[in-house]
Design a protein around this motif. Structure first.
Motif, PDB file in Angstrom:
ATOM      1  N   GLN A 692     -29.187 -19.643 -39.402  1.00 26.14           N
ATOM      2  CA  GLN A 692     -29.550 -19.389 -38.006  1.00 26.14           C
ATOM      3  C   GLN A 692     -31.030 -19.676 -37.766  1.00 26.14           C
ATOM      4  OE1 GLN A 692     -28.310 -15.602 -36.413  1.00 26.14           O
ATOM      5  NE2 GLN A 692     -26.392 -15.609 -37.591  1.00 26.14           N
ATOM      6  N   LEU A 693     -31.837 -19.436 -38.787  1.00 27.61           N
ATOM      7  CA  LEU A 693     -33.277 -19.657 -38.656  1.00 27.61           C
ATOM      8  C   LEU A 693     -33.568 -21.131 -38.345  1.00 27.61           C
ATOM      9  CD1 LEU A 693     -36.191 -18.471 -39.017  1.00 27.61           C
ATOM     10  CD2 LEU A 693     -36.047 -19.292 -41.384  1.00 27.61           C
ATOM     11  N   LYS A 694     -32.853 -22.039 -38.995  1.00 27.63           N
ATOM     12  CA  LYS A 694     -33.102 -23.471 -38.801  1.00 27.63           C
ATOM     13  C   LYS A 694     -32.966 -23.857 -37.334  1.00 27.63           C
ATOM     14  CE  LYS A 694     -31.304 -28.019 -40.117  1.00 27.63           C
ATOM     15  NZ  LYS A 694     -30.303 -28.744 -40.938  1.00 27.63           N
ATOM     16  N   ALA A 695     -31.853 -23.471 -36.731  1.00 28.27           N
ATOM     17  CA  ALA A 695     -31.622 -23.832 -35.333  1.00 28.27           C
ATOM     18  C   ALA A 695     -32.602 -23.118 -34.409  1.00 28.27           C
ATOM     19  CB  ALA A 695     -30.187 -23.495 -34.947  1.00 28.27           C
ATOM     20  N   PHE A 696     -32.909 -21.856 -34.737  1.00 27.20           N
ATOM     21  CA  PHE A 696     -33.801 -21.087 -33.871  1.00 27.20           C
ATOM     22  C   PHE A 696     -35.213 -21.681 -33.873  1.00 27.20           C
ATOM     23  CE2 PHE A 696     -36.817 -17.716 -32.964  1.00 27.20           C
ATOM     24  CZ  PHE A 696     -36.273 -17.134 -31.823  1.00 27.20           C
ATOM     25  N   VAL A 697     -35.718 -22.042 -35.065  1.00 33.82           N
ATOM     26  CA  VAL A 697     -37.070 -22.604 -35.154  1.00 33.82           C
ATOM     27  C   VAL A 697     -37.140 -23.931 -34.399  1.00 33.82           C
ATOM     28  CG1 VAL A 697     -38.821 -23.544 -36.723  1.00 33.82           C
ATOM     29  CG2 VAL A 697     -37.611 -21.436 -37.311  1.00 33.82           C
ATOM     30  N   ALA A 698     -36.096 -24.760 -34.559  1.00 32.57           N
ATOM     31  CA  ALA A 698     -36.092 -26.065 -33.884  1.00 32.57           C
ATOM     32  C   ALA A 698     -36.160 -25.888 -32.373  1.00 32.57           C
ATOM     33  CB  ALA A 698     -34.849 -26.849 -34.284  1.00 32.57           C
ATOM     34  N   GLU A 699     -35.358 -24.980 -31.829  1.00 33.09           N
ATOM     35  CA  GLU A 699     -35.343 -24.775 -30.380  1.00 33.09           C
ATOM     36  C   GLU A 699     -36.650 -24.155 -29.896  1.00 33.09           C
ATOM     37  OE1 GLU A 699     -32.748 -22.421 -26.941  1.00 33.09           O
ATOM     38  OE2 GLU A 699     -32.165 -22.315 -29.059  1.00 33.09           O
ATOM     39  N   TRP A 700     -37.142 -23.147 -30.613  1.00 34.84           N
ATOM     40  CA  TRP A 700     -38.372 -22.453 -30.202  1.00 34.84           C
ATOM     41  C   TRP A 700     -39.569 -23.399 -30.201  1.00 34.84           C
ATOM     42  CZ3 TRP A 700     -39.376 -17.237 -28.895  1.00 34.84           C
ATOM     43  CH2 TRP A 700     -40.723 -16.896 -28.822  1.00 34.84           C
ATOM     44  N   ASN A 701     -39.734 -24.132 -31.304  1.00 31.72           N
ATOM     45  CA  ASN A 701     -40.915 -24.993 -31.411  1.00 31.72           C
ATOM     46  C   ASN A 701     -40.854 -26.197 -30.477  1.00 31.72           C
ATOM     47  OD1 ASN A 701     -42.141 -23.318 -33.213  1.00 31.72           O
ATOM     48  ND2 ASN A 701     -41.749 -24.577 -35.033  1.00 31.72           N
TER      49      ASN A 701
END
Length: 715
Positions: A692-701
């Motif tokens: 979940q972290l991978k997708a979250f970081v991509a969207e946030w950044n």
């Protein structure tokens, strides 16, 4: 809730030798008020709340003499507060005990004397003052008069002669032929069955050069048998060799209000031992069942990581530290008695259990309130460092309190309750205490099963890692994560982090647990080759157990090499408590890691010592501000002032600041204005599994600014 009574200071009046006297007493753990000026002495003394005055009458070429009227005035002040006045005299001072008594003196000490003798006299005066405070109003002066010629002795190793003070001679029966007597002649009055044991105890003190306590029966010529406790201190010659011994003497009944076998006392500290403690509690419980008071409460006091003190400094220093701890516990217990001079005062008895664990038994009315007040005094006492053989040592305690309520079955039950409370206190800050409640106890069978299950979970990789993002405030980008561990137990569900750590500590697998979490984290981030996570800095928490392992730095570097992770991506987060318990070892260990590229952060800053001294001396990159300062940041001006001060402090030292527990936009905005560098908390995201972290970081950044330009960190 009872308010803790502060421990009264020692008041030192010394025109010529004030600094030497003050340093000697401070090094032994006393709190000292020093006044070198005769013109201000009486006024300072009256406002000091001191129960013991040490007045130095020794001549000094650069100091004025002490006026007799001033001395009598100070003696009257001490008499009104039922205190004690100790006079320090020149070796050839021609003054009689009667004249000293007229001045108001209760004790005196002639030069030359060593710091241990001065400290022993101060402790004796404190005990007398505490006893005097509990006597009816007409009796304290009589008590003080009995103490004037102190119950002390001094043994000269060269001549094998023992000099006995007149006060001790009277205590021993008046039939002793002389105040200077050969050692062999004096030993004739010792219980024959224990003479060899007594000689061995004294010989051990001579050979070790360490203070100690010796307890034995003395059969005086004209008195009944007395059980005496000797506080014994070695006297050192200029070459550092033991030239003799100095002792102060107490009748055991004066300390504990009852006689008890010699085997009931710890030989190192002189405190009652575990058997004695259990006997006192058993008696209190029996009286409670019969429908009479007193009730009792138990405080278990644990000294954290004392085995590391043994390793770092050796057994001699460790033993001296345990003796110093015992002295402070005695002093705090007596401070409570001195604060309540009425017959309703609770009574506190410090005991040594085993190793670095002590206990204090509180009997009498209102034992819970008295115990809490005493725990607060003990906690304050542990905030002061210990000075032993020129070394400054910080000790950290935890305390568990339990009251013998109606449902307490026996002594073991009360100890288990206090132990459960102690376990809860270990999750709190340094020198904290916890009062038992029914929710503190995990049934022993369940705890044993959880410990076994945790063993298997470690072996079988059944622990899970989650990662909480850390955001750079200037750019709004996620630049790092903190690694957290979770355990989803197949039967009991998700185990909370504090319970998980308690289980690991009880199972004595903290070292394996910590090492496994570190290796799991490195193995995980080694797989982060995607652009969203490849540059993230990853923080892993470090425990005190790891910092005390001399091979820890090598283990970390080996784990990094094995996982193929660049050391600059790893940040180790250490707590104030873990560092302060072994500052020198931690500084060396972290310095070696940092020189190899690993970043170092101080975690939960502001919840423990918050010492500028160790911030300056440790190799730190980041300071993490505890979330308790963040939660009320927008409502309380005081918290904003604290944050501002911490950020300025970190900036002056070249350290970055990470705010934990950020939950609102208002908090983030204020932190940004104050100059905080990074934040983490639910305003960005809760901890997330790796996928979940991978997708979250991509969207946030993707919604934030460009990646920041990295500045070189301080060396």
């Amino acid at each position: 809730m009872s308010t803790a009574a502060p421990v009264p200071p020692l008041f030192v009046f010394s025109p010529g030798f004030g600094r030497d006297v003050s340093n000697a007493l401070t090094a032994d753990g006393f709190r000292v008020v020093l006044c070198p000026e005769p013109r201000e002495a009486a006024q300072w003394l009256a406002g000091s709340a001191a129960q013991v005055l040490i007045a130095d009458l020794r001549t000094h070429p650069d100091a004025p003499g002490v006026d007799g009227a001033l001395l009598r005035a100070m003696g009257e002040i001490m008499a009104r507060c039922r205190g004690c006045m100790v006079l320090l005299l020149d070796e050839d001072a021609d003054i009689s005990p009667a004249a000293l008594h007229d001045m108001g003196a209760t004790h005196f000490l002639r030069a030359p004397f060593q710091p241990v003798e001065l400290a022993a006299m101060a402790r004796l005066a404190e005990r007398v003052a505490a006893r005097s405070a509990s006597l009816p109003s007409a009796e304290p002066q009589a008590e003080a008069g009995k103490q004037l010629e102190n119950q002390t002795w001094a043994w000269n190793r060269l001549t094998n002669q023992v000099q006995i003070s007149p006060g001790l001679a009277r205590l021993l029966g008046g039939g002793i032929p002389s105040t200077v007597i050969g050692l062999e002649a004096l030993l004739r009055y010792v219980d024959p069955e224990r003479k060899r044991q007594v000689l061995t105890a004294f010989q051990n003190i001579v050979e070790s050069g360490r203070p100690g306590q010796v307890r034995f029966s003395f059969m005086g010529p004209n008195t009944p048998v007395r059980e005496l406790l000797h506080h014994v201190y070695p006297k050192l010659a200029e070459d550092g060799q033991v030239s003799g011994l100095f002792g102060t003497v107490e009748v055991v009944g004066d300390m504990l209000g009852q006689d008890s076998p010699a085997g009931d006392f710890d030989p190192l500290t002189g405190l009652p031992n575990q058997d004695f403690a259990r006997a006192i509690i058993e008696q209190a419980l029996a009286e409670r069942r019969e429908g009479s008071e007193p009730a009792c409460a138990l405080i278990r006091v644990s000294i954290r990581r004392f085995d590391q003190i043994n390793t770092a400094y050796g057994h001699k220093i460790a033993d001296m530290l345990l003796q110093a701890v015992a002295r402070r516990l005695r002093r705090e217990a007596m401070a409570g008695l001195a604060a309540r001079a009425d017959a309703c005062a609770s009574r506190s008895i410090p005991c040594r259990m085993n190793g670095a664990e002590f206990a204090v038994i509180v009997t009498g009315p209102s034992v819970l309130a008295s115990s809490v007040a005493l725990a607060q005094r003990i906690a304050a006492a542990f905030e002061r460092p210990y000075i032993v053989s020129g070394r400054v040592v910080h000790l950290v305690s935890r305390m568990g309190l339990a009251e013998a309520e109606a449902d307490v079955k026996d002594v073991t039950d009360l100890f288990q309750r206090a132990g459960a409370a102690l376990g809860q206190a270990k999750a709190l800050g340094p020198n904290s205490y916890h009062v038992f409640n029914a929710g503190d106890v995990t049934p022993p069978a369940l705890m044993a099963r959880l410990e076994s299950d945790l063993h298997r979970a470690l072996v079988n990789d059944h622990l899970d890692l989650v990662f909480q993002p850390q955001v750079e405030i200037a750019t709004g980008r996620i630049v790092g994560v903190e690694t957290l561990v979770r355990w989803d137990h197949p039967e009991h569900g998700m185990v909370t982090p504090d319970v998980l750590l308690t289980i690991a500590e009880n199972a004595e697998i903290m070292s394996q647990f910590d090492d496994r979490i570190l290796r799991m984290a490195l193995s995980e981030i080694a797989t982060w080759t995607d652009p969203e996570r490849a540059q993230l800095r990853v923080s892993v928490n470090v425990s005190a157990v790891q910092l005390h392992d001399e091979a820890f730095d090598a283990q970390v570097l080996n784990a990094l090499a094995h996982a193929g992770v660049d050391p600059s991506r790893l940040t180790l987060e250490v707590t104030e408590t873990a560092i302060i318990e072994s500052l020198d070892v931690a500084a060396r260990m972290l310095g070696r890691l940092r020189s190899n590229g690993v970043h170092i952060a101080i975690d939960d800053f502001g919840t423990g010592y918050s010492s500028l001294a160790y911030l300056k001396s440790l190799p730190l990159d980041y300071l993490k501000v505890d979330k308790k300062f963040i939660s009320d940041l927008t409502r309380h001006k005081r918290d904003r002032i604290v944050i501002h001060s911490l950020v300025e402090l970190a900036r002056s030292l070249g350290i970055g600041v990470v705010a934990e527990g950020v939950e609102t936009e208002a908090q983030l905005s204020l932190l940004g204005r104050e100059g905080c560098n990074w934040y983490q908390g639910y305003y960005c995201s809760p901890p997330l599994p790796a996928l979940q972290l991978k997708a979250f970081v991509a969207e946030w950044n993707s919604k934030a600014g460009p990646p920041p330009v990295r500045a070189e960190r301080r060396s």
